[in-house]
Motif scaffolding. Structure first.
Motif, PDB file in Angstrom:
ATOM      1  N   SER B  83       0.857  -1.188   0.000  1.00  0.00           N
ATOM      2  CA  SER B  83       0.000   0.000   0.000  1.00  0.00           C
ATOM      3  C   SER B  83       0.885   1.228   0.000  1.00  0.00           C
ATOM      4  CB  SER B  83      -0.901   0.043   1.242  1.00  0.00           C
ATOM      5  OG  SER B  83      -1.858  -0.988   1.186  1.00  0.00           O
ATOM      6  N   ALA B  85       0.667   5.637  -0.196  1.00  0.00           N
ATOM      7  CA  ALA B  85      -0.226   6.798  -0.115  1.00  0.00           C
ATOM      8  C   ALA B  85       0.569   8.088  -0.151  1.00  0.00           C
ATOM      9  CB  ALA B  85      -1.056   6.740   1.176  1.00  0.00           C
ATOM     10  N   ILE B  93      -4.521  11.332   4.567  1.00  0.00           N
ATOM     11  CA  ILE B  93      -4.285  10.681   3.270  1.00  0.00           C
ATOM     12  C   ILE B  93      -4.998  11.431   2.148  1.00  0.00           C
ATOM     13  CG2 ILE B  93      -4.729   8.564   1.932  1.00  0.00           C
ATOM     14  CD1 ILE B  93      -4.318   7.005   4.585  1.00  0.00           C
ATOM     15  N   ARG B  96      -4.227   7.169  -2.528  1.00  0.00           N
ATOM     16  CA  ARG B  96      -3.659   5.896  -2.101  1.00  0.00           C
ATOM     17  C   ARG B  96      -3.818   4.825  -3.159  1.00  0.00           C
ATOM     18  NH1 ARG B  96      -6.464   3.743   3.007  1.00  0.00           N
ATOM     19  NH2 ARG B  96      -5.391   1.860   2.328  1.00  0.00           N
ATOM     20  N   ASP B 352      -6.088   2.283   7.528  1.00  0.00           N
ATOM     21  CA  ASP B 352      -5.266   3.479   7.368  1.00  0.00           C
ATOM     22  C   ASP B 352      -4.147   3.637   8.388  1.00  0.00           C
ATOM     23  OD1 ASP B 352      -6.855   4.115   5.274  1.00  0.00           O
ATOM     24  OD2 ASP B 352      -7.968   5.714   6.294  1.00  0.00           O
ATOM     25  N   LEU B 355      -0.458   3.371   7.072  1.00  0.00           N
ATOM     26  CA  LEU B 355      -0.053   4.450   6.166  1.00  0.00           C
ATOM     27  C   LEU B 355       0.069   5.773   6.917  1.00  0.00           C
ATOM     28  CD1 LEU B 355      -2.183   3.536   3.024  1.00  0.00           C
ATOM     29  CD2 LEU B 355       0.320   3.473   3.210  1.00  0.00           C
TER      30      LEU B 355
END
Lengths: 371, 371
Positions: B83, B85, B93, B96, B352, B355
């Motif tokens: 992942s 972002a 974010i 992404r 999330d 990230l």
């Protein structure tokens, strides 16, 4: 973000500095530093310390901490003894006294004795109550950090929720700081022997078992001040009944009290005597206790990755058998990365760590936080 | 003690402030604050934000952080996915991408994909490489904090000691910060959901098991960056062989991999499907895994006394069975003082946290430490 005591904090290392150096290192405004130095000179906490080399014109004055300006009263209240000391502002012990005293006498009697001994030490040293910067107290049980009151301490009848700081403040000037004995031992050992170490775990093995956690150079007390209470972690494969009501607690398996019961003697002094006389049953029991403690400490090492693990408390004085058992299990059960450079050792100051730590509590409060 | 970025740190909360307010809150000299504001305005990190009410004379200008001034590239490298972002300077974010990718492809292929995806996200957002403030990377294995290199990571063939930051720095501007995935999840969950909490433990239960420790509001990495490695703590009463070579490790007993093997399915997705379909064997296995994890977490609660214990990772999405098993054991095995006010809960940002945490790594490095 305001740093009113940055000046004093810089001077704590004992090195003299000029006004310009203090401005430079603190990042504070000239007027702030000048005002702070003036008020520190007025209280005597800071004194002039000669002059630096001149770079043309009048040579700049230098200033240093005056550790003897004030004294700290430090008390280490044990289950069956009371130690009281006077220290200077760096935590160095200048006078001390230890006397047998049963904590079950209750807070009124024990704390009156703290005050009486403190006054007596001050008198002998030719100082008075007005020289006290504050008082630090270590107690052998959980203390709620926000209030400084004992919280359901198992071996301290009559102390639960007692306002220790309030009681002492009625007779002693300055702030009174209270913490559990293992936290102050960790603070004292760290400040005295390992000031540069960021992550240290101090483990007290005595009648009970507890730990003090230094994380990022600071004491980690946790949300309710209960951090380090490892005596009631479950020991794999054990079902001994603990005084806390649970079974298999480390304290019920591997404390001096548990070993003494197994050897049919009365406490850690007897165990140490037996070990020193070469008694096989005692040596085996202490080493096995080390292994059981090591199982719990291996988990703590995996969780915290300290660089120093210090074993203190009365049973740490039973030769190297306890340490050997702990090392055996910690190195067998922790991942290589966490034991790279891990130093597992016995306390370097078995008799002073608690008193010095009690003094450090006060020093940090008085010198480092805004007054 | 020098605090060159105190100004920027004060503005991180998003509230506009006047020069006088910044001088007051930082304790810094007027000239220092003025100079710092000028250089922050020049870089665009800070922008004017209207005027405060006048107290006579020209009303004072106010300044605020401009979160969109620069972007952070955040990468969460999983065992079988990547992942990536873009976030703003607060870690929010803005774009992404997630793609299947096996970490066993090795660092060259995986990190080239990080760069490619980063460039592609920047292009789509109409920004360029020069807008990057830095890059944060989470890896699914131990990372030595001082060097940012993986250290004997068990599921990352070809990555041991690889210079991840050096490789990415060849193509990306700004600092590159690397940490293990659980640490960045803890940072992200803390910053996003529990910014005011001092002591938090984040536990990832997925193919492996690990923890991130927040102590005193900061990530506790330990001496070698190995803190939180709870997957190899011994689970009482178990002798399952672990891939690390030891027996009875928590990961060998209670991870998604261990449960999947027992249920004869392939991983946490299958387990979650079975639990959701009401399969009794799966529900029982997940709850029992919760109890085993709870035994280790009870020890962690005794040692650290956190106020929040967050359960994350893929298996945390298997309904409330895992959490129920953990709560059952933690509350049974911890002392009352440590569980007073202890909040045991499931992650609020399962997708999330990693990230955002990778972005926070960069934010803390770029905005809070001297440039």
């Amino acid at each position: 973000m305001s740093e009113p005591d940055a000046v004093l904090r810089l001077l704590l290392d004992g090195r003299p500095r000029t006004r310009a150096e203090l401005i430079d290192s603190s990042g504070l405004a000239r007027s702030t530093v000048t005002g702070r130095i003036e008020s520190l000179l007025a209280t005597g906490l800071v004194v002039p310390s000669g002059e630096a080399a001149s770079t043309g014109g009048r040579p700049p004055a230098r200033f240093r901490l005056n550790p003897a300006a004030r004294l700290i009263l430090a008390a280490d209240v044990g289950a069956t003894h009371l130690s009281v000391a006077l220290t200077d502002l760096t935590g160095e012990i200048v006078a001390r006294s230890t006397t047998p005293l049963n904590i079950a006498e209750g807070p009124e009697i024990v704390l009156a004795e703290v005050v009486r001994t403190g006054r007596s030490l001050l008198k002998t040293a030719g100082r008075s109550l007005k020289d006290l910067a504050g008082t630090g107290v270590g107690l052998p049980g959980p203390v709620e950090h926000s209030t400084g009151r004992p919280n359901h301490p198992p071996i301290m009848p009559g102390w639960d929720s007692y306002d220790v700081a309030g009681r002492l403040s009625r007779e002693l000037p300055g702030p009174v700081l209270v913490d559990n004995d293992v936290n102050i031992m960790a603070l004292g050992e760290h400040a005295t022997e390992y000031a540069d170490v960021e992550h240290l775990l101090f483990v007290k093995v005595a009648t009970g078992i507890g730990a003090g956690v230094i994380s990022g150079g600071r004491l980690h007390r946790g949300a309710q001040g209960a951090a380090g209470d490892i005596g009631h972690i479950q020991t794999p494969g054990h079902t001994e009944l603990c005084r806390c009501g649970n079974v298999g607690c480390l304290e019920a398996v591997a404390s001096a009290a548990a070993i003494a019961a197994r050897l049919n003697v009365s406490g850690s002094h007897d165990i140490i005597d037996l070990v020193r006389s070469g008694n096989t049953a005692a040596t085996t029991a202490v080493r096995q206790a080390g292994r059981e403690i090591g199982t719990v400490l291996a988990a703590a090492v995996s969780l915290l990755n300290p660089s120093v693990l210090v074993i203190g408390g009365s049973l740490s004085q039973a030769g190297d058998h306890l340490l050997a058992g702990i090392r055996e299990t910690v190195y067998a059960r922790s991942l290589p990365l966490a034991t790279t450079g891990l130093h597992v050792t016995t306390t370097r100051s078995p008799y002073d760590a608690a008193l010095r730590g009690a003094a450090i509590l006060v020093q940090q409060h008085v010198l480092v936080t805004p007054s």
